[in-house]
Design a protein around this motif. Structure first.
Motif, PDB file in Angstrom:
ATOM      1  N   ASP A  49     -75.572  66.340 -85.942  1.00 12.84           N
ATOM      2  CA  ASP A  49     -74.804  67.131 -84.987  1.00 12.84           C
ATOM      3  C   ASP A  49     -74.112  66.179 -84.019  1.00 12.84           C
ATOM      4  OD1 ASP A  49     -74.033  68.658 -82.766  1.00 12.84           O
ATOM      5  OD2 ASP A  49     -75.534  70.183 -83.255  1.00 12.84           O
ATOM      6  N   ILE A  50     -72.776  66.267 -83.961  1.00 11.28           N
ATOM      7  CA  ILE A  50     -72.011  65.334 -83.132  1.00 11.28           C
ATOM      8  C   ILE A  50     -71.623  65.949 -81.793  1.00 11.28           C
ATOM      9  CG2 ILE A  50     -69.797  64.107 -82.993  1.00 11.28           C
ATOM     10  CD1 ILE A  50     -71.800  62.813 -84.873  1.00 11.28           C
ATOM     11  N   ALA A  51     -71.085  67.170 -81.869  1.00 13.22           N
ATOM     12  CA  ALA A  51     -70.588  67.804 -80.642  1.00 13.22           C
ATOM     13  C   ALA A  51     -70.192  69.231 -80.976  1.00 13.22           C
ATOM     14  CB  ALA A  51     -69.375  67.038 -80.111  1.00 13.22           C
ATOM     15  N   ALA A  52     -69.788  69.972 -79.948  1.00 15.20           N
ATOM     16  CA  ALA A  52     -69.292  71.331 -80.168  1.00 15.20           C
ATOM     17  C   ALA A  52     -67.849  71.251 -80.641  1.00 15.20           C
ATOM     18  CB  ALA A  52     -69.374  72.143 -78.874  1.00 15.20           C
ATOM     19  N   LEU A  53     -67.440  72.208 -81.459  1.00 16.85           N
ATOM     20  CA  LEU A  53     -66.053  72.250 -81.933  1.00 16.85           C
ATOM     21  C   LEU A  53     -65.085  72.265 -80.751  1.00 16.85           C
ATOM     22  CD1 LEU A  53     -64.164  72.551 -84.404  1.00 16.85           C
ATOM     23  CD2 LEU A  53     -64.376  75.023 -84.153  1.00 16.85           C
ATOM     24  N   GLU A  54     -65.454  72.995 -79.694  1.00 16.96           N
ATOM     25  CA  GLU A  54     -64.560  73.123 -78.527  1.00 16.96           C
ATOM     26  C   GLU A  54     -64.345  71.795 -77.795  1.00 16.96           C
ATOM     27  OE1 GLU A  54     -67.074  75.691 -78.851  1.00 16.96           O
ATOM     28  OE2 GLU A  54     -65.414  76.547 -79.991  1.00 16.96           O
TER      29      GLU A  54
ATOM     30  N   TYR B 110     -64.581  60.670 -94.391  1.00 22.65           N
ATOM     31  CA  TYR B 110     -66.022  60.919 -94.408  1.00 22.65           C
ATOM     32  C   TYR B 110     -66.285  62.417 -94.379  1.00 22.65           C
ATOM     33  CZ  TYR B 110     -65.538  56.164 -92.867  1.00 22.65           C
ATOM     34  OH  TYR B 110     -65.151  54.862 -92.803  1.00 22.65           O
ATOM     35  N   PRO B 111     -67.381  62.843 -95.011  1.00 22.69           N
ATOM     36  CA  PRO B 111     -67.679  64.282 -94.991  1.00 22.69           C
ATOM     37  C   PRO B 111     -67.888  64.774 -93.555  1.00 22.69           C
ATOM     38  CG  PRO B 111     -69.056  63.135 -96.599  1.00 22.69           C
ATOM     39  CD  PRO B 111     -68.369  62.089 -95.788  1.00 22.69           C
ATOM     40  N   ALA B 112     -67.302  65.932 -93.271  1.00 20.27           N
ATOM     41  CA  ALA B 112     -67.456  66.548 -91.942  1.00 20.27           C
ATOM     42  C   ALA B 112     -67.414  68.042 -92.143  1.00 20.27           C
ATOM     43  CB  ALA B 112     -66.318  66.113 -91.028  1.00 20.27           C
ATOM     44  N   ARG B 113     -68.170  68.758 -91.364  1.00 24.83           N
ATOM     45  CA  ARG B 113     -68.077  70.213 -91.450  1.00 24.83           C
ATOM     46  C   ARG B 113     -68.459  70.850 -90.118  1.00 24.83           C
ATOM     47  NH1 ARG B 113     -73.201  72.673 -93.261  1.00 24.83           N
ATOM     48  NH2 ARG B 113     -74.754  71.040 -93.523  1.00 24.83           N
TER      49      ARG B 113
ATOM     50  N   ARG C  23     -70.708  73.917 -84.272  1.00 28.58           N
ATOM     51  CA  ARG C  23     -71.051  72.517 -84.046  1.00 28.58           C
ATOM     52  C   ARG C  23     -70.406  71.660 -85.139  1.00 28.58           C
ATOM     53  NH1 ARG C  23     -72.878  71.628 -79.149  1.00 28.58           N
ATOM     54  NH2 ARG C  23     -73.704  69.649 -79.908  1.00 28.58           N
ATOM     55  N   ILE C  24     -69.989  70.459 -84.754  1.00 25.34           N
ATOM     56  CA  ILE C  24     -69.401  69.542 -85.718  1.00 25.34           C
ATOM     57  C   ILE C  24     -70.502  68.654 -86.285  1.00 25.34           C
ATOM     58  CG2 ILE C  24     -67.808  67.608 -85.993  1.00 25.34           C
ATOM     59  CD1 ILE C  24     -66.280  68.824 -83.597  1.00 25.34           C
ATOM     60  N   LEU C  25     -70.549  68.595 -87.621  1.00 22.47           N
ATOM     61  CA  LEU C  25     -71.570  67.777 -88.274  1.00 22.47           C
ATOM     62  C   LEU C  25     -70.909  66.669 -89.091  1.00 22.47           C
ATOM     63  CD1 LEU C  25     -73.838  70.641 -89.692  1.00 22.47           C
ATOM     64  CD2 LEU C  25     -73.972  69.565 -87.452  1.00 22.47           C
ATOM     65  N   LEU C  26     -71.442  65.457 -88.994  1.00 23.94           N
ATOM     66  CA  LEU C  26     -70.998  64.343 -89.833  1.00 23.94           C
ATOM     67  C   LEU C  26     -72.186  63.890 -90.668  1.00 23.94           C
ATOM     68  CD1 LEU C  26     -68.878  62.078 -87.454  1.00 23.94           C
ATOM     69  CD2 LEU C  26     -68.120  63.974 -88.871  1.00 23.94           C
TER      70      LEU C  26
ATOM     71  N   ALA D 117     -69.007  60.874 -79.228  1.00 24.92           N
ATOM     72  CA  ALA D 117     -70.406  60.487 -79.390  1.00 24.92           C
ATOM     73  C   ALA D 117     -70.426  59.000 -79.710  1.00 24.92           C
ATOM     74  CB  ALA D 117     -71.040  61.268 -80.526  1.00 24.92           C
ATOM     75  N   THR D 118     -71.555  58.384 -79.446  1.00 24.95           N
ATOM     76  CA  THR D 118     -71.737  56.992 -79.834  1.00 24.95           C
ATOM     77  C   THR D 118     -72.966  56.947 -80.731  1.00 24.95           C
ATOM     78  OG1 THR D 118     -70.805  56.281 -77.751  1.00 24.95           O
ATOM     79  CG2 THR D 118     -72.051  54.636 -78.985  1.00 24.95           C
ATOM     80  N   LEU D 119     -72.756  56.467 -81.954  1.00 24.18           N
ATOM     81  CA  LEU D 119     -73.862  56.470 -82.913  1.00 24.18           C
ATOM     82  C   LEU D 119     -74.342  55.048 -83.134  1.00 24.18           C
ATOM     83  CD1 LEU D 119     -72.461  58.844 -85.674  1.00 24.18           C
ATOM     84  CD2 LEU D 119     -73.985  59.404 -83.789  1.00 24.18           C
TER      85      LEU D 119
END
Lengths: 111, 808
Positions: free
Chosen positions: A6-11, A89-92, A97-100, B800-802
Motif C-alpha cells: 500500500d503506497i497511498a490513497a488514490l486522492e 511496474y505492476p500497479a493497481r 488505495r494505490i498498490l505497487l 512514499a519512500t521505500l
C-alpha cells in the motif's frame, strides 16, 4: 511471487497527474489518469532522463516536460517517431488505495 | 399440508416473486407484511408521479382485489418486532405472533442520510417512497428546493420538481453529474440539459450545514460560505441495504443479507430477495437482477432447481428527457483504447472502450438507439477488428462514410457571432452566401466578417463550405493538434460565441476526437478559458506545463530555478540578505543575475520549493513568475531619481506597472521595459511592450522581441500622463490576451491582425478593456508561492519512500 504494498490513497495524486515514490534504486513515477487508472513507470525519460512525473498526462500517455517525448503509460514505449522505452511496474487500485508490487521494484536492481 | 409463507416487505422483488408463486399455483398460505401502509407498487415510476405524468393509481402493480383473489393475507402499515427462528415465528409490533414454515425477506434498502448538522430538521427528506414524493408534489412555483446528490435519483427529483415550477438547485460533491454512470463529457451534456430546464447545478460543492429556523429547514450552507435558501431539502446520495431486522434475527449479514445461488440465507427456512441482499459480494439496485432473484426464490420455494447468476449489466436511463446509456466497464484497466464520437449538432456523445478487439464498455448520451447493438457486442465479446473504423457509428453505418468535420460549424445557431470585431452572426454570412457571395473576399466585402483582425477567417470559410457544399474548398489551415480539425482561431471564436466555459464543453461542442485532449491542446484551452471567463472557469493545473504548475522553471536535471520578484528591478539590502541566506540554506549551486534584472537561484530540488518560498515570503518577496506565459518583468532604468538625462520617473512607473500587471496570464510571456529617456538604457524597444519617456510624456510601443526573432517595437500611441500610460498598457494587454493565439508573442499576433487594428481597438475600447483586465486580475493577481507553501506543500514531497532492501 507478487507482494503488493500500500503506497497511498488514490486522492493523493490529482487526476491527470503523477507523484513519485522514492526508492534507493531511483524514483518511480505513479500516474493517475482521468479515468482513475494508475500506472507505475521509471521516472526517467529514455531521451534525456527527464522527470516523467512532471509531464502533462493525456489519455494513457504522458508528455516529458523536457523535450515533449510522448511515453505510453501502458507499455513505457516512446510514441511517434521517437524510439525508446522506460520500465513499467505492476500497479493497481483497491478500495481507493494505490498498490505497487514490491517484488518487481526489487527486481530492478538485478537488471 | 399447505405450508405457511410469510413475506416481509412489499417491494418490486417480492411483488414479482408473489406473481410467480400465484401463476404456478404454489401450495402456500401466504401472508404479506409491509411497513408502508400500502401494497406493491412500481417504485421506479415515482418520478413520473412526481413530474405529474402519472398518478399513484397508475403505478400500483398489485391492488387489494389481486391479493384477495389469490388468498394472500395482507398486513400493511405493520412493522416486525422480532423473529424467533427456533420457534419459526414472527412477532408484529401489535404483539401478534405468526408462525411460518418459510420466511422471505424483502426489506429493501434505506436512503442514506448524510449526518450534516441540521439533517433532522423538519423539511429535510430522502427520496424513497410515496410520502417523500407527495412532500415534493406539495411544492409550487413560489418554493425553493435544494437537492443534495447529482446521481440518478437526485436528478429525477430535481427534474420532477422543476417541471412543477419549483426553483431547484442540485448540489453535487463530485466534479460532474452521475459520475458512476457517465464520464466527464457526457456529464457536461447532461448538466447543460438540466440548466436549460431552469435547474441550477453546483458540482464540486461540499455541503457543510443545514440551517434552520424554528425547527424547520431554511437553507443549505456550503463550505465556501454560499447559502442556498430552500423550503425543502432532498437528500438523494445513495441507499444502503436494510439489514437491521435480519441482523437482529441472527442471520449472516455483510453489506446485505447473505444469500446463496438459490436465494437462501444462512437459515435454510429463510430466503431473501431484492435490494436487501448480498450475493457473491455484490449488492443490487437495478430492477433486472431483482426480477431474476424473484423468479429463483419462487422456484426454490416450490422446490424446483434454479440458480441466480449475476449478469453483465447495462443502464439505460432517461433523465429529464435526456437519453443515457452506460454498460460494462468504461473506467479502469490496462491495454484499453477509446473510440469517441461527438455530434455537436444533435448533442450526441458516444464513447466505446475497446480491449483486445472486444468492446468492454460503452457510454452514450443523447441518442441511445443503437445501445442494444453495442450491449450485444459487450455481452457476446464480439471480435470487432473487421468493423473497427466505422464501429462507433452503429449498426446502420457499417461501411458508411466518416464523420463530417464541418459538423460543429453546421450546428451553430444562426445568431452565433462569428466575427467579433464587426458583430457579424452566422445568419448574416449565410444570407450573403445565398445572395451570391461565394468566396472569402466576397463575404468580407458584403458583410465585413473577417475583414478586421481576420482571426475568424477559418470559421467564415467553414460556414461557406457547410452552406455551399462541394462548391467551396477550404484552404488548408493548421489545426490546434491531432485532437481537432479546428484552428486556434476557430476554437477561440467557438468559446466566445457559444459561451463555452469548461474544457469538456469545448471538447464536445468543437467535436474533439480524443476523450481528454493532449499536451498540446490542453494548455491552450486552459488559457483561452481563463482569459475569456475569469469568473466562471477554474484554472486547471493538470493542463499546465510543469513550470506553471509548480511555479518554478524545470532545469535539464529535473531541479528548478527560483526567481523572486523585484518590482521594477529594485531591491534592498534586506532582500539580498534573505536571498543569500536561502541560497546557503538550500545549498543552491548557482546564483545568477538575469537579463530581466532579477536574481535567479538555480538547481533547487523540487521537494525544497515550498520551504525556500516560505523563507523568501517571510522576507517580503513573492513569486517572480519567471516561469509563466504571463507578465515576466518590467525592466527599468533609474530615470529622474538619479540620472542627469532622465525625463520622467521610469523606475516608479515600472514598479507601478509590475504591481498592477503581476499575476496576469497572457498567450505567451510578456516582458516590459521602461526607459527614462530616448537613450533607452532599459532596452525598452525590444520588449513586448516598451515605454520610452520623453519630456512631453510617454511613448508606448509594442511588438518588440529579442529571442529567436529580433524585432524593434512599433509606436502604438504617445500619452501625456503616467495614469494614461498605465491604462493604455492594461488595455493592450487585455486585447492581446483576448485575441491572440496561444504561444504567439505580441509581434506575431500584430503581424496577423495589423498594428492599425490594434490602435483602433485600444483607442475606441480602452475603458472597457481596462475594466475586463481588472476583473480578471481580481482572481489572478496573487502570490502562488505563499498559497502553495501554505496549502499544497505536501504535494511537492514524494508519495512514499521505500527502502527495498529492508524488505528482503
Amino acid at each position: 511471487m507478487s507482494a503488493w504494498i500500500d503506497i497511498a490513497a488514490l486522492e493523493d495524486i490529482p487526476a491527470r497527474g503523477a507523484r513519485v515514490v522514492k526508492t534507493s534504486l531511483g524514483c518511480v513515477a505513479v500516474f493517475r489518469t482521468a479515468a482513475d487508472e494508475v500506472f507505475a513507470l521509471s521516472n526517467a525519460c529514455p531521451h534525456k532522463a527527464g522527470p516523467l512525473s512532471e509531464g502533462i498526462v493525456h489519455g494513457k500517455s504522458v508528455t516529458c516536460p523536457l523535450h515533449n517525448w510522448v511515453i505510453s503509460l501502458e507499455t513505457g514505449e516512446a510514441q511517434g517517431a521517437d524510439e525508446g522505452r522506460v520500465d513499467t511496474y505492476p500497479a493497481r487500485v483497491e478500495a481507493g488505495r494505490i498498490l505497487l508490487d514490491r517484488s518487481f521494484l526489487n527486481a530492478r536492481s538485478a537488471a | 399440508m399447505t405450508q405457511k409463507l410469510i413475506v416481509i416487505g412489499a417491494g418490486m422483488a417480492t411483488g414479482r416473486m408473489l406473481e410467480k408463486l400465484v401463476e404456478a399455483d404454489a401450495d402456500y398460505d401466504i401472508t404479506l407484511i409491509n411497513g408502508e401502509p400500502r401494497g406493491n407498487y412500481n417504485r421506479i415510476m415515482l418520478s413520473p408521479v412526481l413530474s405529474g405524468d402519472k398518478t399513484y393509481a397508475e403505478i400500483v402493480t398489485h391492488d387489494d382485489a389481486w391479493y384477495s383473489e389469490h388468498n394472500i393475507t395482507t398486513r400493511f402499515g405493520t412493522f416486525i418486532a422480532g423473529i424467533d427462528r427456533a420457534a419459526q415465528t414472527v412477532t408484529t409490533d401489535s404483539g401478534d405472533v405468526l408462525p411460518y414454515d418459510r420466511l422471505v425477506f424483502g426489506t429493501g434498502s434505506n436512503p442514506f442520510m448524510i449526518p450534516l448538522p441540521g439533517h433532522d430538521l423538519e423539511g429535510v427528506i430522502a427520496y424513497r417512497d410515496l410520502e417523500d414524493t407527495e412532500r415534493m408534489m406539495g411544492l409550487g412555483s413560489d418554493h425553493k428546493c435544494v437537492v443534495i446528490g447529482g446521481g440518478l435519483l437526485g436528478l429525477e427529483a430535481a427534474a420532477g420538481m422543476a417541471a412543477r415550477g419549483v426553483d431547484v438547485t442540485v448540489v453535487h460533491i463530485m466534479g460532474h453529474l452521475m459520475e458512476r454512470q457517465l464520464d466527464e463529457a457526457a456529464g457536461y451534456l447532461l448538466r447543460k440539459a438540466l440548466v436549460d430546464k431552469g435547474i441550477t447545478v453546483k458540482c464540486s460543492a461540499n455541503s457543510k450545514e443545514i440551517l434552520g429556523e424554528n425547527g424547520k429547514v431554511r437553507a443549505l450552507l456550503l463550505d465556501d460560505g454560499t447559502e442556498l435558501p430552500c423550503d425543502l431539502l432532498v437528500m438523494a446520495v445513495g441507499i444502503r441495504p436494510n439489514v437491521k431486522l435480519a441482523q437482529d434475527a441472527g442471520l449472516a449479514v455483510g453489506k446485505g443479507i447473505h444469500v446463496d445461488d438459490q436465494m437462501v440465507t444462512s437459515d435454510e427456512n429463510v430466503l431473501a430477495v431484492g435490494e436487501c441482499v448480498e450475493h457473491d459480494g455484490a449488492i443490487f439496485g437495478l430492477v433486472a437482477p431483482l426480477y431474476d432473484q424473484a423468479s429463483v426464490a419462487a422456484q426454490t420455494l416450490m422446490k424446483t432447481d434454479a440458480t441466480f447468476v449475476q449478469k453483465e449489466l447495462s443502464t439505460k436511463l432517461k433523465v429529464t428527457g435526456c437519453d443515457l446509456f452506460s454498460a460494462g466497464d468504461f473506467a479502469d484497466g490496462d491495454g484499453r483504447e477509446d473510440i469517441v464520437f461527438r455530434d455537436p449538432a444533435r448533442g450526441v456523445y458516444r464513447r466505446l472502450v475497446i480491449e483486445g478487439n472486444v468492446v468492454i464498455g460503452a457510454v452514450m448520451y443523447g441518442d441511445t438507439a443503437d445501445s442494444n447493438w453495442f450491449f450485444g457486442l459487450i455481452k457476446d465479446k464480439t471480435d470487432i477488428s473487421e468493423m473497427r473504423e466505422t464501429l462507433i457509428f452503429g449498426p446502420a453505418y457499417q461501411g458508411g462514410a466518416p464523420l463530417d468535420p464541418l459538423a460543429a460549424v453546421a450546428a451553430l445557431p444562426l445568431d452565433a457571432e462569428i466575427c467579433g470585431c464587426n458583430g457579424i452572426c452566422k445568419g448574416e454570412i449565410v444570407e450573403a452566401i445565398n445572395a451570391g457571395a461565394t468566396d472569402l473576399g466576397a463575404i468580407k466585402a458584403t458583410t465585413k466578417a473577417s475583414a478586421s483582425c481576420g482571426t475568424c477567417t477559418g470559421l467564415v470559410e467553414q460556414v461557406l463550405a457547410s452552406t455551399l457544399g462541394d462548391d467551396f474548398v477550404i484552404p488548408a489551415a493548421a489545426s490546434v493538434c491531432g485532437c481537432t480539425d479546428m484552428t486556434h482561431e476557430d476554437v477561440r471564436r467557438m468559446i466566445k460565441s457559444l459561451k463555452l466555459t469548461s474544457m469538456p464543453a469545448v471538447w464536445q461542442e468543437c467535436g474533439w476526437k480524443t476523450s481528454c485532449g493532449c499536451h498540446v491542446c490542453r494548455p491552450a484551452l486552459n488559457f483561452y478559458l481563463l482569459a475569456d471567463w475569469p469568473l466562471e472557469y477554474q484554472d486547471d493545473p493538470q493542463s499546465r506545463f510543469i513550470n506553471e504548475r509548480k511555479h518554478a522553471n524545470i532545469q535539464k536535471d529535473g531541479t528548478y530555478s527560483v526567481v523572486p520578484r523585484m518590482w521594477g528591478g529594485v531591491t534592498t539590502p534586506g532582500e539580498l540578505r534573505a536571498i543569500a541566506d536561502a541560497a546557503d540554506k538550500y545549498m543552491v549551486p548557482t546564483v545568477k543575475v538575469t537579463g530581466g534584472q532579477r536574481i535567479d537561484l538555480l538547481g533547487v530540488k523540487g521537494e525544497d520549493l515550498p520551504n525556500i518560498w516560505a523563507d523568501l515570503n517571510a522576507a517580503g518577496m513573492v513569486s517572480g513568475y519567471a516561469y509563466s506565459k504571463g507578465l515576466r518583468t518590467v525592466k527599468t532604468c533609474v530615470g529622474t531619481d538619479h540620472c542627469r538625462f532622465g525625463t520622467q520617473d521610469s523606475t516608479g512607473l515600472g514598479i507601478k506597472l509590475e504591481k498592477t500587471l503581476h499575476g496576469a496570464w497572457t498567450p505567451h510571456k510578456l516582458k516590459l521595459g521602461v526607459s527614462g529617456c530616448p537613450r533607452n538604457c532599459a532596452e525598452a524597444t525590444c520588449k513586448d511592450i516598451g515605454i520610452v519617456c520623453v519630456d512631453s510624456g510617454y511613448q508606448i510601443s509594442i511588438g518588440g522581441a529579442a529571442g529567436m526573432d529580433v524585432k524593434e517595437t512599433e509606436l502604438l500611441v504617445q500619452v501625456e500622463t503616467e495614469e494614461d500610460a498605465i491604462a493604455v498598457i492594461k488595455a493592450i494587454t487585455q486585447l492581446y490576451r483576448e485575441n491572440a493565439k496561444y504561444l504567439d508573442r505580441i509581434y506575431k499576433w500584430m503581424a496577423k491582425v495589423g498594428l492599425e487594428w490594434i490602435k483602433e481597438r485600444v483607442e475606441d475600447e480602452r475603458d472597457a478593456l481596462v475594466e475586463r483586465f481588472e476583473l480578471s486580475q481580481t482572481i489572478y493577481r496573487h502570490d502562488p508561492w505563499a498559497e502553495h507553501a501554505t496549502n499544497k506543500a505536501q504535494s511537492y514531497q514524494p508519495l512514499a519512500t521505500l527502502s527495498l532492501e529492508a524488505a528482503e
